[in-house]
Design a protein around this motif. Sequence first.
Motif, PDB file in Angstrom:
ATOM      1  N   THR A   1     -11.731   1.345   1.646  1.00 18.22           N
ATOM      2  CA  THR A   1     -11.958   2.495   0.464  1.00 18.22           C
ATOM      3  C   THR A   1     -12.221   3.747   1.294  1.00 18.22           C
ATOM      4  O   THR A   1     -11.452   4.906   0.939  1.00 18.22           O
ATOM      5  CB  THR A   1     -13.199   2.036  -0.274  1.00 18.22           C
ATOM      6  OG1 THR A   1     -12.890   1.102  -1.332  1.00 18.22           O
ATOM      7  CG2 THR A   1     -13.185   3.422  -1.306  1.00 18.22           C
ATOM      8  N   ALA A   2     -12.747   3.800   2.509  1.00 15.41           N
ATOM      9  CA  ALA A   2     -13.088   5.318   3.093  1.00 15.41           C
ATOM     10  C   ALA A   2     -11.855   5.721   3.754  1.00 15.41           C
ATOM     11  O   ALA A   2     -11.626   6.856   3.544  1.00 15.41           O
ATOM     12  CB  ALA A   2     -14.201   4.857   4.226  1.00 15.41           C
TER      13      ALA A   2
ATOM     14  N   ARG B   1     -16.860  -2.765  -2.982  1.00 12.29           N
ATOM     15  CA  ARG B   1     -16.027  -2.220  -4.131  1.00 12.29           C
ATOM     16  C   ARG B   1     -14.742  -1.885  -3.403  1.00 12.29           C
ATOM     17  O   ARG B   1     -14.437  -1.483  -2.126  1.00 12.29           O
ATOM     18  CB  ARG B   1     -16.783  -0.759  -4.393  1.00 12.29           C
ATOM     19  CG  ARG B   1     -17.858  -0.991  -5.137  1.00 12.29           C
ATOM     20  CD  ARG B   1     -18.377   0.608  -5.788  1.00 12.29           C
ATOM     21  NE  ARG B   1     -19.215   0.393  -6.957  1.00 12.29           N
ATOM     22  CZ  ARG B   1     -18.607  -0.050  -8.237  1.00 12.29           C
ATOM     23  NH1 ARG B   1     -17.403  -0.097  -8.439  1.00 12.29           N
ATOM     24  NH2 ARG B   1     -19.461  -0.190  -8.906  1.00 12.29           N
ATOM     25  N   ILE B   2     -13.635  -1.744  -4.152  1.00  6.15           N
ATOM     26  CA  ILE B   2     -12.371  -1.419  -3.778  1.00  6.15           C
ATOM     27  C   ILE B   2     -11.659  -0.246  -4.432  1.00  6.15           C
ATOM     28  O   ILE B   2     -11.593  -0.017  -5.466  1.00  6.15           O
ATOM     29  CB  ILE B   2     -11.345  -2.747  -4.311  1.00  6.15           C
ATOM     30  CG1 ILE B   2     -11.657  -4.132  -3.358  1.00  6.15           C
ATOM     31  CG2 ILE B   2      -9.860  -2.473  -3.888  1.00  6.15           C
ATOM     32  CD1 ILE B   2     -11.528  -4.171  -2.158  1.00  6.15           C
ATOM     33  N   SER B   3     -11.783   0.801  -3.538  1.00 10.95           N
ATOM     34  CA  SER B   3     -11.450   2.250  -3.972  1.00 10.95           C
ATOM     35  C   SER B   3     -11.813   2.579  -5.322  1.00 10.95           C
ATOM     36  O   SER B   3     -11.337   3.247  -6.346  1.00 10.95           O
ATOM     37  CB  SER B   3      -9.857   2.312  -3.920  1.00 10.95           C
ATOM     38  OG  SER B   3      -9.324   2.354  -2.636  1.00 10.95           O
TER      39      SER B   3
ATOM     40  N   THR C   1      -5.466   6.875  -3.840  1.00 10.96           N
ATOM     41  CA  THR C   1      -5.454   6.309  -2.438  1.00 10.96           C
ATOM     42  C   THR C   1      -4.412   6.930  -1.705  1.00 10.96           C
ATOM     43  O   THR C   1      -3.228   7.581  -2.537  1.00 10.96           O
ATOM     44  CB  THR C   1      -5.250   4.788  -2.385  1.00 10.96           C
ATOM     45  OG1 THR C   1      -3.929   4.392  -2.885  1.00 10.96           O
ATOM     46  CG2 THR C   1      -6.395   3.938  -3.170  1.00 10.96           C
ATOM     47  N   SER C   2      -4.307   7.157  -0.647  1.00 10.26           N
ATOM     48  CA  SER C   2      -3.198   7.831   0.360  1.00 10.26           C
ATOM     49  C   SER C   2      -2.038   6.932   0.189  1.00 10.26           C
ATOM     50  O   SER C   2      -0.817   7.822   0.007  1.00 10.26           O
ATOM     51  CB  SER C   2      -3.517   7.703   1.826  1.00 10.26           C
ATOM     52  OG  SER C   2      -4.036   6.347   2.176  1.00 10.26           O
ATOM     53  N   MET C   3      -1.992   5.720  -0.062  1.00 10.40           N
ATOM     54  CA  MET C   3      -0.819   4.971  -0.436  1.00 10.40           C
ATOM     55  C   MET C   3      -0.132   5.482  -1.773  1.00 10.40           C
ATOM     56  O   MET C   3       1.219   5.457  -1.852  1.00 10.40           O
ATOM     57  CB  MET C   3      -1.001   3.259  -0.259  1.00 10.40           C
ATOM     58  CG  MET C   3       0.132   2.559  -0.202  1.00 10.40           C
ATOM     59  SD  MET C   3      -0.128   0.801  -0.105  1.00 10.40           S
ATOM     60  CE  MET C   3      -0.351   0.937   1.909  1.00 10.40           C
ATOM     61  N   GLU C   4      -1.189   5.500  -2.670  1.00  8.31           N
ATOM     62  CA  GLU C   4      -0.564   5.857  -4.056  1.00  8.31           C
ATOM     63  C   GLU C   4       0.109   7.175  -3.926  1.00  8.31           C
ATOM     64  O   GLU C   4       1.015   7.753  -4.599  1.00  8.31           O
ATOM     65  CB  GLU C   4      -1.706   5.761  -5.217  1.00  8.31           C
ATOM     66  CG  GLU C   4      -2.312   4.579  -5.470  1.00  8.31           C
ATOM     67  CD  GLU C   4      -3.704   4.541  -6.274  1.00  8.31           C
ATOM     68  OE1 GLU C   4      -3.843   3.642  -6.736  1.00  8.31           O
ATOM     69  OE2 GLU C   4      -4.340   5.497  -5.997  1.00  8.31           O
ATOM     70  N   MET C   5      -0.562   8.111  -3.272  1.00 11.30           N
ATOM     71  CA  MET C   5      -0.192   9.588  -2.892  1.00 11.30           C
ATOM     72  C   MET C   5       1.034   9.816  -2.474  1.00 11.30           C
ATOM     73  O   MET C   5       1.884  10.569  -2.779  1.00 11.30           O
ATOM     74  CB  MET C   5      -1.070  10.362  -2.368  1.00 11.30           C
ATOM     75  CG  MET C   5      -2.772  10.560  -3.174  1.00 11.30           C
ATOM     76  SD  MET C   5      -3.941  11.119  -1.832  1.00 11.30           S
ATOM     77  CE  MET C   5      -3.439  12.645  -1.422  1.00 11.30           C
ATOM     78  N   ALA C   6       1.286   8.858  -1.429  1.00  8.90           N
ATOM     79  CA  ALA C   6       2.607   8.852  -0.638  1.00  8.90           C
ATOM     80  C   ALA C   6       3.614   8.206  -1.640  1.00  8.90           C
ATOM     81  O   ALA C   6       5.220   8.927  -1.637  1.00  8.90           O
ATOM     82  CB  ALA C   6       2.509   7.697   0.562  1.00  8.90           C
TER      83      ALA C   6
END
Length: 459
Positions: free
Chosen positions: A114-115, A126-128, A139-144
């Motif tokens: 998450t961090a 916890r997961i994000s 998340t950065s992956m979602e943003m990408a």
Amino acid sequence: MRSKQIRRSLYLSGAAGVAASTVAAGMVLPAAMAGPSEAQQAGTGQDRARNVILLVGDGMGDFELSAARNYEYGAAGRLKMDAMPDRSTVTTYSVQETEPAAPNYVADSAATSTAWSTGVKTSNGRISTTAAADEDVPTSMEMAQEAGMLIGNVSTARLTDATPAGAMAHVAKRGCEGPAQTTRDCPQDATENGGPGSIAEQSIDLGVDVLLGGGADRYDQNILAGEFAGQTVAESAAARGYNVMRDADNLAEAQLPVLGLFAGGHLPTELTGAQAAPGGVDVTCEANPEFTDEIPTVDEMTDQALDLLDRSQGNNGAAKGQPGFFLQVEGASIDKQDHAANPCAQIGETVAFDRAVQVALDYAEAEGNTTVLVTADHSHTSQIIPAGDTDSPGATATLTTADGQPMKLNYATSPTTKSQDHTGSTVPLLAFGPGAGNLPALIDQTDIFDIITTALNLP
Ligand SMILES: [Zn+2]
């Protein structure tokens, strides 16, 4: 922009706990994280990357790296990743669920994933999602993906395990990997209650272009509500255009998106040998017969993922020449075999992960505009102690290294009848490529989010 605004407000409100990041603390950012400096613009002109590959050795602290280096290459030898040009050190602590302003010095893979995925610290498990408030954090992956890039997630664990999950899902508890576990443990996230569903469901809903790893048992659970109710997660993926594969035979010809499930649970380890034991054992490492030819190695999965992402046109229509990709790769069982006090399997997985790093570096060097980051989520148990030492209260094992000398590993964070524990040390961050140079000597894990999103110029 959306996620950073959310993030800042979390820090300001204190809901995300300790604001340890150099960014959150309002300190002056190093050039690598603040965008292009004049020197960078005048120099290489390379402060932005087309692609980022983040490789995470789970539980891969400096002891694990040292043990693998000694065993495989000798004390004066070098791992592949040792040649990477930039190195920093990363604080990995998480925060407490009931008191998010207070640190928890020993993190788990859920909080750590998450961090770096969100830039926000959360509590273990916890997961994000945020500690206490249980809010989803982008998340950065979602943003990408939102920026039109392709995204990939590779792991030697279940794809729904905490490290891959943090990049692509949001649940209150890391155990909510499939629909059945989510109904039981995360009712607020379950589809039948109007939630986004389990980690497996969310990975397919997000449309991650390349998913390679274990975890078929989770993807073969039935979805309980919504459009795909009654189908398994894997069946729903196929219905949405995924190439669902149970072995790696036809991976090279596959079109995106790809869901490759190569084991019911975690992938087996490459090496095996006796567990460490009280009083000490001498151990000889052997190839694990369970690691059959059918199972791809982590470097093979990395190579296939890079090939697929490099040449394919994904869900979102990004083609070569268009915005690139963000790929996360996890070597998961360094951690799992550290828990098991199994030095051969732990070392074998570290060496295998190092081969995956080489694959990423080879790709980056050839492609010319790819940043490679290598880190660990948290440190772990194993220690290298004097070979003649017979007084350790822990479980020990002695291996013969590439130097032909004895190396004694000590596992002593738990009784040998129990799983060994994570530890609370800093871990390395190694870097190669645009936007990843000139790192300060010490950063926080949440800063990796900034390094990635800045390198990829994500809003
Ligand atoms: Zn662990």
